[in-house]
Design an enzyme around this catalytic site. Structure first.
Site, PDB file in Angstrom:
ATOM      1  N   ALA A  42       0.846  -1.199   0.000  1.00  0.00           N
ATOM      2  CA  ALA A  42       0.000   0.000   0.000  1.00  0.00           C
ATOM      3  C   ALA A  42       0.879   1.245   0.000  1.00  0.00           C
ATOM      4  O   ALA A  42       1.892   1.289   0.699  1.00  0.00           O
ATOM      5  CB  ALA A  42      -0.895   0.002   1.235  1.00  0.00           C
ATOM      6  N   HIS A 451       2.062  34.696  24.274  1.00  0.00           N
ATOM      7  CA  HIS A 451       1.538  34.331  25.595  1.00  0.00           C
ATOM      8  C   HIS A 451       0.032  34.154  25.507  1.00  0.00           C
ATOM      9  O   HIS A 451      -0.621  34.939  24.830  1.00  0.00           O
ATOM     10  CB  HIS A 451       1.857  35.427  26.614  1.00  0.00           C
ATOM     11  CG  HIS A 451       1.297  35.136  27.971  1.00  0.00           C
ATOM     12  ND1 HIS A 451       1.851  34.198  28.816  1.00  0.00           N
ATOM     13  CD2 HIS A 451       0.201  35.632  28.622  1.00  0.00           C
ATOM     14  CE1 HIS A 451       1.138  34.136  29.932  1.00  0.00           C
ATOM     15  NE2 HIS A 451       0.122  34.997  29.829  1.00  0.00           N
TER      16      HIS A 451
HETATM   17  C1  LIG Z   1       3.196   1.410  15.461  1.00  0.00           C
HETATM   18  C2  LIG Z   1       4.256   2.291  14.841  1.00  0.00           C
HETATM   19  C3  LIG Z   1       4.269   3.638  15.138  1.00  0.00           C
HETATM   20  C4  LIG Z   1       5.232   4.456  14.563  1.00  0.00           C
HETATM   21  N1  LIG Z   1       5.217   5.785  14.894  1.00  0.00           N
HETATM   22  C5  LIG Z   1       6.148   6.595  14.359  1.00  0.00           C
HETATM   23  C6  LIG Z   1       6.135   7.983  14.655  1.00  0.00           C
HETATM   24  O1  LIG Z   1       5.281   8.470  15.405  1.00  0.00           O
HETATM   25  N2  LIG Z   1       7.068   8.769  14.080  1.00  0.00           N
HETATM   26  C7  LIG Z   1       8.029   8.248  13.254  1.00  0.00           C
HETATM   27  O2  LIG Z   1       8.870   9.005  12.753  1.00  0.00           O
HETATM   28  N3  LIG Z   1       8.071   6.937  12.953  1.00  0.00           N
HETATM   29  C8  LIG Z   1       7.151   6.102  13.485  1.00  0.00           C
HETATM   30  N4  LIG Z   1       7.160   4.783  13.160  1.00  0.00           N
HETATM   31  C9  LIG Z   1       8.240   4.282  12.283  1.00  0.00           C
HETATM   32  C10 LIG Z   1       7.924   4.579  10.805  1.00  0.00           C
HETATM   33  O3  LIG Z   1       6.702   3.963  10.473  1.00  0.00           O
HETATM   34  C11 LIG Z   1       9.053   4.065   9.937  1.00  0.00           C
HETATM   35  O4  LIG Z   1      10.265   4.639  10.373  1.00  0.00           O
HETATM   36  C12 LIG Z   1       8.833   4.431   8.471  1.00  0.00           C
HETATM   37  O5  LIG Z   1       7.627   3.912   7.991  1.00  0.00           O
HETATM   38  C13 LIG Z   1       9.992   3.899   7.617  1.00  0.00           C
HETATM   39  O6  LIG Z   1       9.786   4.282   6.299  1.00  0.00           O
HETATM   40  P1  LIG Z   1      10.419   3.450   5.093  1.00  0.00           P
HETATM   41  O7  LIG Z   1      10.037   4.187   3.862  1.00  0.00           O
HETATM   42  O8  LIG Z   1      11.832   3.167   5.337  1.00  0.00           O
HETATM   43  O9  LIG Z   1       9.696   2.026   5.135  1.00  0.00           O
HETATM   44  P2  LIG Z   1       8.184   1.559   5.213  1.00  0.00           P
HETATM   45  O10 LIG Z   1       7.293   2.643   5.650  1.00  0.00           O
HETATM   46  O11 LIG Z   1       8.209   0.306   6.002  1.00  0.00           O
HETATM   47  O12 LIG Z   1       7.811   1.238   3.696  1.00  0.00           O
HETATM   48  C14 LIG Z   1       8.450   0.223   2.987  1.00  0.00           C
HETATM   49  C15 LIG Z   1       7.562  -0.197   1.852  1.00  0.00           C
HETATM   50  O13 LIG Z   1       8.300  -1.076   0.993  1.00  0.00           O
HETATM   51  C16 LIG Z   1       7.402  -2.062   0.489  1.00  0.00           C
HETATM   52  N5  LIG Z   1       8.211  -3.182   0.020  1.00  0.00           N
HETATM   53  C17 LIG Z   1       9.033  -3.989   0.753  1.00  0.00           C
HETATM   54  N6  LIG Z   1       9.640  -4.861  -0.051  1.00  0.00           N
HETATM   55  C18 LIG Z   1       9.225  -4.622  -1.323  1.00  0.00           C
HETATM   56  C19 LIG Z   1       9.522  -5.204  -2.585  1.00  0.00           C
HETATM   57  N7  LIG Z   1      10.401  -6.181  -2.697  1.00  0.00           N
HETATM   58  N8  LIG Z   1       8.878  -4.716  -3.663  1.00  0.00           N
HETATM   59  C20 LIG Z   1       7.984  -3.696  -3.559  1.00  0.00           C
HETATM   60  N9  LIG Z   1       7.684  -3.110  -2.381  1.00  0.00           N
HETATM   61  C21 LIG Z   1       8.308  -3.559  -1.274  1.00  0.00           C
HETATM   62  C22 LIG Z   1       6.514  -2.371   1.691  1.00  0.00           C
HETATM   63  O14 LIG Z   1       5.292  -2.955   1.290  1.00  0.00           O
HETATM   64  C23 LIG Z   1       6.332  -0.982   2.304  1.00  0.00           C
HETATM   65  O15 LIG Z   1       5.161  -0.350   1.820  1.00  0.00           O
HETATM   66  C24 LIG Z   1       6.202   3.922  13.680  1.00  0.00           C
HETATM   67  C25 LIG Z   1       6.177   2.564  13.355  1.00  0.00           C
HETATM   68  C26 LIG Z   1       5.222   1.756  13.928  1.00  0.00           C
HETATM   69  C27 LIG Z   1       5.198   0.295  13.574  1.00  0.00           C
END
Ligand SMILES: Cc1cc2nc3c(=O)[nH]c(=O)nc-3n(C[C@H](O)[C@H](O)[C@H](O)COP(=O)(O)OP(=O)(O)OC[C@H]3O[C@@H](n4cnc5c(N)ncnc54)[C@H](O)[C@@H]3O)c2cc1C
Length: 475
Positions: A42, A451
């Protein structure tokens, strides 16, 4: 949707549409590069679908219900009924609005979107398998690739997320009923945010943590404010205990724990949330075929341009080694990678990275603590302002916590800040900007703050570090 195995090419291929990947793709397209973004699940990744956004939606809604039911002192007498199914549906609408927005923004910026799972064939091409039967696959050749495949929750042995009473954070954020009894394994930021949420929604929450306090990595006095408030919500903490197993009990479970000394205990739960950290995702895309070697913990090492060992393949976000697993860090890294591909002189050189924990009260931290400043060779000047001396905090009914500012005594440069209290996640932005701009205590203290606001506490803490606070006693 493409059927069959055809081959196309792109200048920049981004794998993963979380906050690292979609931001990288948009910025690359803004630079006029032919950009393709592939996502298997997604748009918006973990952050928008199963992390930051749904958790903050539940946190807001549960806090509203809790506050409304606990405002007798203000003359408000209410006993709000929580319809969890409606709360979930509202949360889903928020998520859908944002993920739809990401897709639209990508398209409007000219990013080619492909839905499917990308796997490296070699260091110049991926094969993308489209979801669903008969949807086929395609090969995309690339000049540059940005890996942004994110992370997933760590499973502990014996606690399989596939088993019904065992919840990952993703399951908890999809709940449409409130468990009577919830056991949470892990008191890190995700465990604490969700414990607080479900306690406010009416669950009896028990938290089991191997370490001796909540929120490892945060200073004792910061963590203490959050733990004390969590206890007042009825959360029952058991420190020094590791979850060793569970057995079914009706629709729920009995969770067994063990201390280092071998003492055992057990706790009944309708649901068991395991929140013990997250691990990088590299196994979905056959990284070895591209010559990439994740480190022993599965992360990809990069330089400050976000290049991996294979120079035209970059990595951003949670998959990157030695980088905080935070959405805003991933987005910044995505911008750096995209701009470097575009030939811009980009590098990841943030002076300080703010982080927030959305507990009650919130935590916002940035830069150095006093101890870190000393360790780095500074003589720290430290100022603090308690929220119980803030007029605005008193008018919100939330006076626990403080703002602390750490600066270099000689130059006055702001080095860091720790805020625990109302809106700490917002307030920390002022200190992050101060550090990034090379502001001094005098700059922060001399800036006229509106303030009555909570932000005045930041100004007052800076004044306190100079021995010039008006509304709190100087150190
Ligand atoms: C409950 C929870 C609360 C959080 N709250 C916060 C917060 O308040 N503030 C904050 O800064 N961070 C928060 N985080 C952390 C944050 O969600 C992550 O740091 C962030 O989403 C990382 O982004 P990313 O783009 O690296 O990876 P992701 O958001 O994990 O996205 C990676 C994407 O790659 C896709 N993917 C993987 N492999 C493949 C493939 N081979 N081919 C195609 N697509 C693929 C996956 O489907 C996914 O959509 C939270 C995490 C959780 C679990």
């Amino acid at each position: 949707m493409v059927v069959g195995d055809i081959s196309t090419g792109t200048e920049v291929l981004v794998v993963g549409a979380g906050p690292g990947g979609y931001v990288a793709a948009i910025r690359a397209a803004q630079h006029g590069l032919d950009t393709t973004l592939v996502e298997k699940d997604a748009y918006g990744g973990t952050c928008l679908n199963h992390g930051c956004i749904p958790s903050k939606a539940f946190i807001t809604a549960s806090s509203l219900a809790h506050e409304a039911g606990h405002a007798e002192e203000m003359g408000i007498h209410a006993n709000p009924a929580v319809d969890m199914s409606q709360m979930r549906s509202w949360k889903d609408d928020v998520v859908d609005g944002l993920t739809g927005g990401v897709e639209k923004l990508c398209k409007a910026n000219g990013v080619n979107l492909i839905e499917g799972t990308a796997r490296f064939k070699d260091d110049g091409a991926v094969r993308i398998e489209h979801g669903g039967e008969g949807q086929g696959s395609e090969t995309v050749e690339f000049e540059h690739c940005i890996v942004a495949t994110g992370s997933r929750p760590i499973q502990i042995p014996g606690f399989e997320f596939a088993d019904d009473p065992i919840w990952s954070s993703r399951d908890a954020l999809a709940a449409d009923s409130v468990p009577n009894e919830l056991v949470v394994v892990g008191a890190g930021y995700i465990g604490m945010e969700l414990s607080t949420t479900f306690a406010k929604l009416g669950s009896d929450v028990t938290v089991v943590e191997m370490l001796d306090d909540v929120l490892p990595g945060y200073e004792d006095d910061v963590a203490r404010v959050v733990r004390t408030h969590a206890e007042s919500l009825g959360i029952d903490f058991h420190f020094g205990e590791g979850a060793s197993g569970w057995s079914p009990d009706g629709d729920g479970a009995v969770v067994e724990t063990e201390t280092e000394d071998g003492e055992t205990a057990s706790y009944h739960a309708d649901k068991v949330l395991v929140a013990v950290g997250r691990s990088p995702v590299t196994d979905t895309l056959d990284v070895a075929n591209a010559g990439l070697e994740p480190n022993e913990n599965g992360f990809l090492e990069t330089d400050d341009r976000m290049r991996t060992d294979v120079e035209h393949i970059y990595a951003v976000g949670d998959v990157v080694a030695d980088s905080p697993m935070l959405a805003h860090v991933g987005s910044k890294e995505g911008i750096v990678a995209a701009e470097h591909v575009a030939g811009e002189p980009a590098a990841y050189d943030a002076q300080a990275v703010p982080a927030a924990v959305f507990t009650d009260p919130e935590i916002g931290t940035v830069g150095m603590t006093e101890a870190e400043a000393e360790e780095a060779g500074f003589t720290p000047a430290v100022g603090q302002m308690p929220f119980n001396a803030s007029g605005r905090a008193m008018t919100t009914g939330h006076t626990d916590g403080f703002v602390r500012v750490v600066a270099d005594e000689d130059s006055g440069f702001v080095l860091g800040g720790q805020i625990v209290g109302p809106e700490a996640s917002e307030l920390v932005a002022e200190l992050a900007l101060a550090i990034e701009m090379g502001a001094t205590l005098e700059d922060v203290a001399g800036t006229i703050h509106t303030h009555p606001t909570l932000a005045e506490a930041v100004m007052e803490a800076a004044e306190n570090a100079q021995g010039q606070a008006i509304h709190t006693l100087n150190r």
